[in-house]
Motif scaffolding. Structure first.
Motif, PDB file in Angstrom:
ATOM      1  N   MET A   1       0.853  -1.180   0.000  1.00 24.27           N
ATOM      2  CA  MET A   1       0.000   0.000   0.000  1.00 24.27           C
ATOM      3  C   MET A   1       0.895   1.237   0.000  1.00 24.27           C
ATOM      4  N   GLN A   2       0.604   2.149  -0.881  1.00 30.25           N
ATOM      5  CA  GLN A   2       1.402   3.371  -0.958  1.00 30.25           C
ATOM      6  C   GLN A   2       1.039   4.324   0.182  1.00 30.25           C
ATOM      7  N   GLU A   3       1.999   5.166   0.535  1.00 27.32           N
ATOM      8  CA  GLU A   3       1.816   6.067   1.669  1.00 27.32           C
ATOM      9  C   GLU A   3       0.563   6.949   1.560  1.00 27.32           C
ATOM     10  N   PRO A   4       0.278   7.581   0.411  1.00 23.96           N
ATOM     11  CA  PRO A   4      -0.944   8.398   0.348  1.00 23.96           C
ATOM     12  C   PRO A   4      -2.212   7.582   0.628  1.00 23.96           C
ATOM     13  N   THR A   5      -2.276   6.364   0.126  1.00 28.66           N
ATOM     14  CA  THR A   5      -3.438   5.501   0.374  1.00 28.66           C
ATOM     15  C   THR A   5      -3.546   5.193   1.858  1.00 28.66           C
ATOM     16  N   PHE A   6      -2.431   4.827   2.468  1.00 29.23           N
ATOM     17  CA  PHE A   6      -2.400   4.551   3.902  1.00 29.23           C
ATOM     18  C   PHE A   6      -2.907   5.761   4.685  1.00 29.23           C
ATOM     19  N   LEU A   7      -2.451   6.945   4.323  1.00 28.95           N
ATOM     20  CA  LEU A   7      -2.849   8.153   5.042  1.00 28.95           C
ATOM     21  C   LEU A   7      -4.308   8.512   4.805  1.00 28.95           C
ATOM     22  N   ILE A   8      -4.821   8.271   3.607  1.00 25.35           N
ATOM     23  CA  ILE A   8      -6.241   8.529   3.338  1.00 25.35           C
ATOM     24  C   ILE A   8      -7.103   7.609   4.200  1.00 25.35           C
ATOM     25  N   LEU A   9      -6.760   6.324   4.227  1.00 28.02           N
ATOM     26  CA  LEU A   9      -7.522   5.382   5.059  1.00 28.02           C
ATOM     27  C   LEU A   9      -7.422   5.765   6.530  1.00 28.02           C
ATOM     28  N   THR A  10      -6.238   6.193   6.965  1.00 25.83           N
ATOM     29  CA  THR A  10      -6.049   6.623   8.350  1.00 25.83           C
ATOM     30  C   THR A  10      -6.910   7.843   8.657  1.00 25.83           C
ATOM     31  N   ALA A  11      -6.973   8.780   7.722  1.00 24.59           N
ATOM     32  CA  ALA A  11      -7.779   9.991   7.912  1.00 24.59           C
ATOM     33  C   ALA A  11      -9.256   9.654   8.093  1.00 24.59           C
ATOM     34  N   LEU A  12      -9.693   8.589   7.431  1.00 23.97           N
ATOM     35  CA  LEU A  12     -11.109   8.209   7.498  1.00 23.97           C
ATOM     36  C   LEU A  12     -11.410   7.243   8.636  1.00 23.97           C
ATOM     37  N   GLY A  21     -11.456  17.857   4.195  1.00 23.08           N
ATOM     38  CA  GLY A  21     -11.051  17.382   5.517  1.00 23.08           C
ATOM     39  C   GLY A  21     -10.019  16.274   5.422  1.00 23.08           C
ATOM     40  N   VAL A  22     -10.163  15.394   4.431  1.00 20.92           N
ATOM     41  CA  VAL A  22      -9.180  14.327   4.214  1.00 20.92           C
ATOM     42  C   VAL A  22      -7.843  14.935   3.809  1.00 20.92           C
ATOM     43  N   ILE A  23      -7.875  15.909   2.911  1.00 19.94           N
ATOM     44  CA  ILE A  23      -6.640  16.577   2.473  1.00 19.94           C
ATOM     45  C   ILE A  23      -5.912  17.178   3.672  1.00 19.94           C
ATOM     46  N   ARG A  24      -6.631  17.885   4.521  1.00 24.07           N
ATOM     47  CA  ARG A  24      -6.018  18.503   5.710  1.00 24.07           C
ATOM     48  C   ARG A  24      -5.498  17.447   6.677  1.00 24.07           C
ATOM     49  N   ALA A  25      -6.278  16.384   6.892  1.00 26.10           N
ATOM     50  CA  ALA A  25      -5.861  15.326   7.820  1.00 26.10           C
ATOM     51  C   ALA A  25      -4.597  14.627   7.333  1.00 26.10           C
ATOM     52  N   VAL A  26      -4.521  14.351   6.030  1.00 30.38           N
ATOM     53  CA  VAL A  26      -3.334  13.698   5.469  1.00 30.38           C
ATOM     54  C   VAL A  26      -2.110  14.581   5.658  1.00 30.38           C
ATOM     55  N   GLU A  27      -2.263  15.861   5.421  1.00 26.55           N
ATOM     56  CA  GLU A  27      -1.143  16.783   5.607  1.00 26.55           C
ATOM     57  C   GLU A  27      -0.695  16.801   7.068  1.00 26.55           C
ATOM     58  N   ALA A  81      -5.575  -2.011   9.204  1.00 26.62           N
ATOM     59  CA  ALA A  81      -4.985  -2.727  10.334  1.00 26.62           C
ATOM     60  C   ALA A  81      -3.866  -3.656   9.868  1.00 26.62           C
ATOM     61  N   GLY A  82      -4.067  -4.323   8.746  1.00 27.70           N
ATOM     62  CA  GLY A  82      -3.026  -5.184   8.195  1.00 27.70           C
ATOM     63  C   GLY A  82      -1.781  -4.403   7.821  1.00 27.70           C
ATOM     64  N   GLN A  83      -1.985  -3.237   7.246  1.00 29.26           N
ATOM     65  CA  GLN A  83      -0.851  -2.391   6.858  1.00 29.26           C
ATOM     66  C   GLN A  83      -0.127  -1.861   8.092  1.00 29.26           C
ATOM     67  N   VAL A  84      -0.869  -1.502   9.123  1.00 27.59           N
ATOM     68  CA  VAL A  84      -0.248  -1.039  10.373  1.00 27.59           C
ATOM     69  C   VAL A  84       0.635  -2.147  10.941  1.00 27.59           C
ATOM     70  N   ALA A  85       0.129  -3.373  10.953  1.00 27.60           N
ATOM     71  CA  ALA A  85       0.908  -4.502  11.472  1.00 27.60           C
ATOM     72  C   ALA A  85       2.166  -4.728  10.638  1.00 27.60           C
ATOM     73  N   ARG A  86       2.043  -4.645   9.322  1.00 21.53           N
ATOM     74  CA  ARG A  86       3.193  -4.839   8.440  1.00 21.53           C
ATOM     75  C   ARG A  86       4.248  -3.756   8.672  1.00 21.53           C
ATOM     76  N   LEU A  87       3.802  -2.494   8.753  1.00 23.95           N
ATOM     77  CA  LEU A  87       4.736  -1.392   8.988  1.00 23.95           C
ATOM     78  C   LEU A  87       5.412  -1.517  10.353  1.00 23.95           C
ATOM     79  N   ARG A  88       4.647  -1.961  11.345  1.00 21.67           N
ATOM     80  CA  ARG A  88       5.214  -2.122  12.684  1.00 21.67           C
ATOM     81  C   ARG A  88       6.290  -3.213  12.678  1.00 21.67           C
ATOM     82  N   ARG A  89       6.027  -4.331  12.007  1.00 17.80           N
ATOM     83  CA  ARG A  89       7.028  -5.402  11.898  1.00 17.80           C
ATOM     84  C   ARG A  89       8.290  -4.886  11.210  1.00 17.80           C
TER      85      ARG A  89
END
Length: 112
Positions: A1-12, A21-27, A81-89
């Motif tokens: 998953m690319q970083e912008p996608t990860f951040l968009i999902l995180t924002a939501l 609001g998503v644009i501001r949250a990602v920034e 959640a899967g991406q968070v686990a992968r990044l944490r590992r």
């Protein structure tokens, strides 16, 4: 998953949010490292909706313009959640390697 996608999902993840609001949250989430343009965001949201990761929560008219709110789906939350686990590992592995002494080098405070 690319970083912008990860951040968009995180924002939501917390609550349904409109595009700006998503644009501001990602920034904010990226400390200014990722700045999405509206065209990029809405293209990404369309792709994420096609994959079933986000969906339109509601629409409302503000000053004669339609404001669309998006929300994370259950599949989107699972993907995040899967991406968070992968990044944490990966971060744990990198941190462990940084703590290991490199053979043939002196560590600070070691006598040679």
């Amino acid at each position: 998953m690319q970083e912008p996608t990860f951040l968009i999902l995180t924002a939501l993840a917390a609550e349904p949010t409109h595009g700006y609001g998503v644009i501001r949250a990602v920034e904010t989430l990226s400390n200014g490292d990722v700045v999405l343009r509206p065209g990029t965001l809405y293209g990404a949201l369309d792709r994420l909706a096609e994959r079933g990761l986000v969906e339109v929560d509601r629409e409302e008219a503000i000053d004669g313009r339609l404001r669309r709110y998006y929300r994370l789906t259950d599949d989107g939350a699972a993907a995040l959640a899967g991406q968070v686990a992968r990044l944490r590992r990966n971060a744990d592995a990198a941190e462990a390697r940084l703590r290991r002494p490199v053979l043939g080098t002196m560590q600070p405070g070691m006598a040679g």
